[in-house]
Design a protein around this motif. Structure first.
Motif, PDB file in Angstrom:
ATOM      1  N   GLU A   1      -2.933  -5.545  -9.364  1.00 22.31           N
ATOM      2  CA  GLU A   1      -1.904  -5.456 -10.397  1.00 22.31           C
ATOM      3  C   GLU A   1      -2.468  -4.878 -11.691  1.00 22.31           C
ATOM      4  OE1 GLU A   1       1.784  -8.264 -11.473  1.00 22.31           O
ATOM      5  OE2 GLU A   1      -0.160  -9.218 -11.729  1.00 22.31           O
ATOM      6  N   ALA A   2      -3.726  -5.202 -11.990  1.00 21.91           N
ATOM      7  CA  ALA A   2      -4.347  -4.733 -13.221  1.00 21.91           C
ATOM      8  C   ALA A   2      -4.812  -3.280 -13.123  1.00 21.91           C
ATOM      9  CB  ALA A   2      -5.533  -5.625 -13.578  1.00 21.91           C
ATOM     10  N   GLU A   3      -5.001  -2.780 -11.924  1.00 21.67           N
ATOM     11  CA  GLU A   3      -5.498  -1.409 -11.738  1.00 21.67           C
ATOM     12  C   GLU A   3      -4.382  -0.405 -12.038  1.00 21.67           C
ATOM     13  OE1 GLU A   3      -7.060   1.295  -8.046  1.00 21.67           O
ATOM     14  OE2 GLU A   3      -7.596  -0.822  -8.058  1.00 21.67           O
ATOM     15  N   VAL A   4      -4.584   0.396 -13.048  1.00 19.86           N
ATOM     16  CA  VAL A   4      -3.591   1.390 -13.456  1.00 19.86           C
ATOM     17  C   VAL A   4      -3.703   2.613 -12.550  1.00 19.86           C
ATOM     18  CG1 VAL A   4      -2.807   2.875 -15.339  1.00 19.86           C
ATOM     19  CG2 VAL A   4      -3.657   0.574 -15.833  1.00 19.86           C
ATOM     20  N   GLY A   5      -2.581   3.035 -11.996  1.00 16.73           N
ATOM     21  CA  GLY A   5      -2.571   4.228 -11.160  1.00 16.73           C
ATOM     22  C   GLY A   5      -3.082   4.018  -9.756  1.00 16.73           C
ATOM     23  N   GLY A   6      -3.323   2.773  -9.355  1.00 13.46           N
ATOM     24  CA  GLY A   6      -3.814   2.498  -8.007  1.00 13.46           C
ATOM     25  C   GLY A   6      -2.707   2.591  -6.964  1.00 13.46           C
ATOM     26  N   ASP A   7      -3.103   2.567  -5.714  1.00 15.50           N
ATOM     27  CA  ASP A   7      -2.147   2.672  -4.612  1.00 15.50           C
ATOM     28  C   ASP A   7      -1.488   1.354  -4.251  1.00 15.50           C
ATOM     29  OD1 ASP A   7      -2.632   5.376  -4.326  1.00 15.50           O
ATOM     30  OD2 ASP A   7      -4.169   5.100  -2.784  1.00 15.50           O
ATOM     31  N   LEU A   8      -2.049   0.222  -4.704  1.00 14.13           N
ATOM     32  CA  LEU A   8      -1.519  -1.085  -4.350  1.00 14.13           C
ATOM     33  C   LEU A   8      -0.604  -1.617  -5.435  1.00 14.13           C
ATOM     34  CD1 LEU A   8      -4.754  -2.715  -2.894  1.00 14.13           C
ATOM     35  CD2 LEU A   8      -2.875  -1.667  -1.626  1.00 14.13           C
ATOM     36  N   ARG A   9       0.546  -2.124  -5.021  1.00 13.90           N
ATOM     37  CA  ARG A   9       1.513  -2.720  -5.952  1.00 13.90           C
ATOM     38  C   ARG A   9       1.817  -4.140  -5.488  1.00 13.90           C
ATOM     39  NH1 ARG A   9       0.280   1.347  -8.002  1.00 13.90           N
ATOM     40  NH2 ARG A   9       1.527   3.103  -8.664  1.00 13.90           N
TER      41      ARG A   9
ATOM     42  N   ASP B   1       0.894  -1.165   0.000  1.00 18.25           N
ATOM     43  CA  ASP B   1       0.000   0.000   0.000  1.00 18.25           C
ATOM     44  C   ASP B   1       0.927   1.208   0.000  1.00 18.25           C
ATOM     45  OD1 ASP B   1      -1.952   1.887   0.307  1.00 18.25           O
ATOM     46  OD2 ASP B   1      -2.812   1.014   2.124  1.00 18.25           O
ATOM     47  N   THR B   2       1.144   1.795  -1.182  1.00 17.59           N
ATOM     48  CA  THR B   2       2.196   2.801  -1.352  1.00 17.59           C
ATOM     49  C   THR B   2       2.025   4.072  -0.526  1.00 17.59           C
ATOM     50  OG1 THR B   2       1.134   3.568  -3.388  1.00 17.59           O
ATOM     51  CG2 THR B   2       2.917   1.969  -3.617  1.00 17.59           C
ATOM     52  N   PRO B   3       0.831   4.620  -0.324  1.00 17.42           N
ATOM     53  CA  PRO B   3       0.748   5.854   0.464  1.00 17.42           C
ATOM     54  C   PRO B   3       1.224   5.694   1.910  1.00 17.42           C
ATOM     55  CG  PRO B   3      -1.277   5.537  -0.760  1.00 17.42           C
ATOM     56  CD  PRO B   3      -0.465   4.275  -0.894  1.00 17.42           C
ATOM     57  N   VAL B   4       0.964   4.516   2.490  1.00 15.47           N
ATOM     58  CA  VAL B   4       1.350   4.307   3.893  1.00 15.47           C
ATOM     59  C   VAL B   4       2.531   3.353   4.038  1.00 15.47           C
ATOM     60  CG1 VAL B   4      -0.929   4.858   4.829  1.00 15.47           C
ATOM     61  CG2 VAL B   4      -0.416   2.513   4.166  1.00 15.47           C
ATOM     62  N   ARG B   5       3.036   2.837   2.908  1.00 14.79           N
ATOM     63  CA  ARG B   5       4.178   1.918   2.891  1.00 14.79           C
ATOM     64  C   ARG B   5       3.952   0.730   3.820  1.00 14.79           C
ATOM     65  NH1 ARG B   5       8.386   3.947   0.031  1.00 14.79           N
ATOM     66  NH2 ARG B   5       9.949   2.686   1.069  1.00 14.79           N
ATOM     67  N   ARG B   6       2.793   0.090   3.632  1.00 17.79           N
ATOM     68  CA  ARG B   6       2.396  -1.058   4.447  1.00 17.79           C
ATOM     69  C   ARG B   6       2.255  -2.278   3.558  1.00 17.79           C
ATOM     70  NH1 ARG B   6      -3.326  -2.228   6.495  1.00 17.79           N
ATOM     71  NH2 ARG B   6      -2.975  -4.063   7.768  1.00 17.79           N
ATOM     72  N   THR B   7       2.732  -3.416   4.029  1.00 19.16           N
ATOM     73  CA  THR B   7       2.612  -4.671   3.302  1.00 19.16           C
ATOM     74  C   THR B   7       1.323  -5.369   3.718  1.00 19.16           C
ATOM     75  OG1 THR B   7       5.016  -4.898   3.238  1.00 19.16           O
ATOM     76  CG2 THR B   7       3.739  -6.874   2.827  1.00 19.16           C
TER      77      THR B   7
END
Length: 114
Positions: free
Chosen positions: A74-82, A56-62
């Motif tokens: 993974e399919a969501e473009v521009g989302g906060d989850l990687r 979760d990129t905004p909070v840097r949480r796994t």
């Protein structure tokens, strides 16, 4: 031969009637079984011990994730989850002194670099 008057753990684990475990034993067994169950942190579905992880990129949480939620993220473009790749890579040229590691104050012997 002397016998001990102290009760044993095995004797205390059963009910006084011998019909089964006491309530506290059953509660501990339930807790132990539940703690082995991992759930997707997005949808709550039960997942295997080996599962996908998302950042979760905004909070840097796994986050632990089921395959469906990981694929959707993974399919969501521009989302906060990687999606965090499962593979590891050896960095042949990587050098860091013990002092540099200590300065990072990581309490475990494993680090994720984003």
């Amino acid at each position: 031969m002397a016998t001990s008057s102290a009760p044993t753990l095995a004797a205390n684990a059963g009910s006084s009637s011998g019909a089964g475990p006491r309530p506290w034993v059953a509660a501990l067994r339930g807790f132990a079984a539940a703690s082995r169950l991992t759930r997707c942190e997005l949808c709550g579905q039960a997942i295997d011990l080996v599962h996908d992880h998302l950042l979760d990129t905004p909070v840097r949480r796994t986050l632990c994730a089921c395959a469906a939620c990981a694929a959707r993220a993974e399919a969501e473009v521009g989302g906060d989850l990687r999606r965090i790749p499962a593979e590891t890579r050896l960095l042949d040229d990587f050098l860091m002194s013990d002092g540099e590691w200590d300065a990072m104050a990581i309490p475990i012997g494993l680090a994720f670099f984003y």
